[in-house]
Design an enzyme around this catalytic site. Sequence first.
Site, PDB file in Angstrom:
ATOM      1  N   VAL A 126      60.174  26.691  -0.255  1.00 51.01           N
ATOM      2  CA  VAL A 126      59.310  27.402   0.686  1.00 51.01           C
ATOM      3  C   VAL A 126      58.547  26.402   1.548  1.00 51.01           C
ATOM      4  O   VAL A 126      58.202  25.316   1.096  1.00 51.01           O
ATOM      5  CB  VAL A 126      58.283  28.319  -0.029  1.00 51.01           C
ATOM      6  CG1 VAL A 126      58.962  29.527  -0.635  1.00 51.01           C
ATOM      7  CG2 VAL A 126      57.486  27.551  -1.078  1.00 51.01           C
ATOM      8  N   GLY A 135      46.497  -6.751  -5.287  1.00 53.78           N
ATOM      9  CA  GLY A 135      47.007  -7.361  -6.506  1.00 53.78           C
ATOM     10  C   GLY A 135      46.678  -6.558  -7.748  1.00 53.78           C
ATOM     11  O   GLY A 135      47.308  -6.715  -8.790  1.00 53.78           O
ATOM     12  N   ASN A 136      45.663  -5.675  -7.643  1.00 57.50           N
ATOM     13  CA  ASN A 136      45.336  -4.791  -8.762  1.00 57.50           C
ATOM     14  C   ASN A 136      46.302  -3.611  -8.860  1.00 57.50           C
ATOM     15  O   ASN A 136      46.306  -2.899  -9.865  1.00 57.50           O
ATOM     16  CB  ASN A 136      43.914  -4.232  -8.630  1.00 57.50           C
ATOM     17  CG  ASN A 136      42.859  -5.162  -9.185  1.00 57.50           C
ATOM     18  OD1 ASN A 136      42.127  -5.797  -8.429  1.00 57.50           O
ATOM     19  ND2 ASN A 136      42.768  -5.254 -10.499  1.00 57.50           N
ATOM     20  N   SER A 137      47.106  -3.399  -7.823  1.00 57.90           N
ATOM     21  CA  SER A 137      48.011  -2.250  -7.814  1.00 57.90           C
ATOM     22  C   SER A 137      48.903  -2.244  -9.045  1.00 57.90           C
ATOM     23  O   SER A 137      49.532  -3.246  -9.374  1.00 57.90           O
ATOM     24  CB  SER A 137      48.879  -2.275  -6.556  1.00 57.90           C
ATOM     25  OG  SER A 137      48.129  -2.004  -5.408  1.00 57.90           O
ATOM     26  N   ASP A 193      54.453   7.064  -6.444  1.00 55.98           N
ATOM     27  CA  ASP A 193      54.203   5.623  -6.384  1.00 55.98           C
ATOM     28  C   ASP A 193      54.135   5.004  -7.777  1.00 55.98           C
ATOM     29  O   ASP A 193      53.260   4.186  -8.065  1.00 55.98           O
ATOM     30  CB  ASP A 193      52.921   5.325  -5.606  1.00 55.98           C
ATOM     31  CG  ASP A 193      52.841   3.858  -5.178  1.00 55.98           C
ATOM     32  OD1 ASP A 193      53.880   3.170  -5.236  1.00 55.98           O
ATOM     33  OD2 ASP A 193      51.748   3.403  -4.798  1.00 55.98           O
ATOM     34  N   HIS A 217      55.224   0.731  -4.972  1.00 58.58           N
ATOM     35  CA  HIS A 217      55.085  -0.118  -3.783  1.00 58.58           C
ATOM     36  C   HIS A 217      55.002  -1.603  -4.146  1.00 58.58           C
ATOM     37  O   HIS A 217      55.167  -2.461  -3.278  1.00 58.58           O
ATOM     38  CB  HIS A 217      53.885   0.314  -2.927  1.00 58.58           C
ATOM     39  CG  HIS A 217      52.543  -0.079  -3.482  1.00 58.58           C
ATOM     40  ND1 HIS A 217      51.719   0.798  -4.149  1.00 58.58           N
ATOM     41  CD2 HIS A 217      51.855  -1.248  -3.442  1.00 58.58           C
ATOM     42  CE1 HIS A 217      50.603   0.192  -4.501  1.00 58.58           C
ATOM     43  NE2 HIS A 217      50.658  -1.061  -4.076  1.00 58.58           N
TER      44      HIS A 217
END
Length: 513
Positions: free
Chosen positions: A314, A255-257, A182, A152
């Site tokens: 399934v 911002g830590n992502s 992600d 992201h």
Amino acid sequence: MSRARISNYRKGVAAVALSAALAGAFVVTGPLGALNEARAEAVHVTPPPQAGFADLVEKVRPAVVSVRVKKDVQETSNRGPQFFGPPGFDQLPDGHPLKRFFRDFGMEPRGDSRSDNRRGKANKPRPGHERPVAQGSGFVISEDGYVVTNNHVVSDGDAYTVVLDDGTELDAKLIGADPRTDLAVLKINAPKRKFVYVAFGDDNKVRVGDWVVAVGNPFGLGGTVTSGIVSARGRDIGAGPYDDFIQIDAAVNKGNSGGPAFDLSGEVIGINTAIFSPSGGSVGIAFAIPSSTAKQVVDQLIKKGSVERGWIGVQIQPVTKDIAASLGLAEEKGAIVASPQDDGPAAKAGIKAGDVITAVNGETVQDPRDLARKVANIAPGEKAALTVWRKNKAEEINVTIAAMPNDKGKSGSQSNDNDGGQGETLDSYGLTVVPSEDGKGVVVTDVDPDSDAADRGIRSGDVIVSVNNQTVKTAGDINKAITAAEKSGRKAVLLQLQSNDQSRFVALPINQE
């Protein structure tokens, strides 16, 4: 010696002894006072050998980077109204720091009132340019500059810049991204440079209560270090089918992502990805992708640029307490097959609707999410032994794993035009049903809003296909299946429902009066 003299002698000795005792008391009082004064001095404590995380941070920090993302913008003109810039932006004087800040990010005032001369060339259509759209964190995992971050962070970008801890800015390119987990991988464009890098650790050894250190780029401020503990494991936050987050209480903000969460050995045990916050800031609830998940995905992204996952085809749902009771299962574990996809691996192997998958290659399946992860981690083409619960006994079925196809969105709902006529009522369940026009099941035409059926989500238009895995075509078939379940000691019956091309199971308690 006479008695009188002895008595006087004893009195004298006693007097001398008393005087000595009093003198001694005064002598002792002085030092005691001095001791009291010494105790009033400031206390000094020798710190333990490990008083902080400075040594750890000093080693890992050079491998943590900031990621800046830019996007190509189409031609624009400064004439006319603008949609960027806060209220009052145009009231700021030219050269104001805030004005420069917003213009650096491609934002212009609403209705720029500058004269054409002051605009210079700005009144002409501006050629396409790059505008910052995101920033986050990442970390280097190899000497040649592969960087792990979140999908992201990079998903809206066309150009990427990596900022090292010493402030050096280097261009990077996107190697691959995986929206399902992600995760994304960048490659720094510096072929002659050798980078400091960190390694993935084993998150399976991490326990709730262990220390973690988070390093990242909150709010674009640059390298920032926070610490906390592991608060929980296996968190599902609704981000995707493979949710299995580590919850930590280290301060993590926007911002830590994409930044790493380290254990005390300096190994990455998680990738900071999301926070829970009513205010938008850290409240001590952050979520990190486990390193075991990240390593598998990152390895594939570097090798192939994409991720290939195992798939059996399934549609599954959780085993609730009522469903377990209706099927004679001792525990609420596993995943019940609502419907196998036509010509899918599971259908070809003989998996049927109503089967409960309880294990994969001998490993217990806790729930549908766990099954999805276990199957996804098996390479396409390999065989997997699925343990299924069917007709009150467990059996093993071998399924050849296929590659997960690209998502194909299911369109629109399908309405049921059956008016149902008068219908028959199942009084004990508050349902009115009629046979379906194609002879496959019975259609629900009315549901008592106060019934167990309504509480469990059964609605008008649903088609009851089977009861306790026995196909039904009439209300009488349903009653027979319920009676058989009651005689066998079951406390609930399992209904297979079809609606909008989707199959699901609902367990209804047997009303034993």
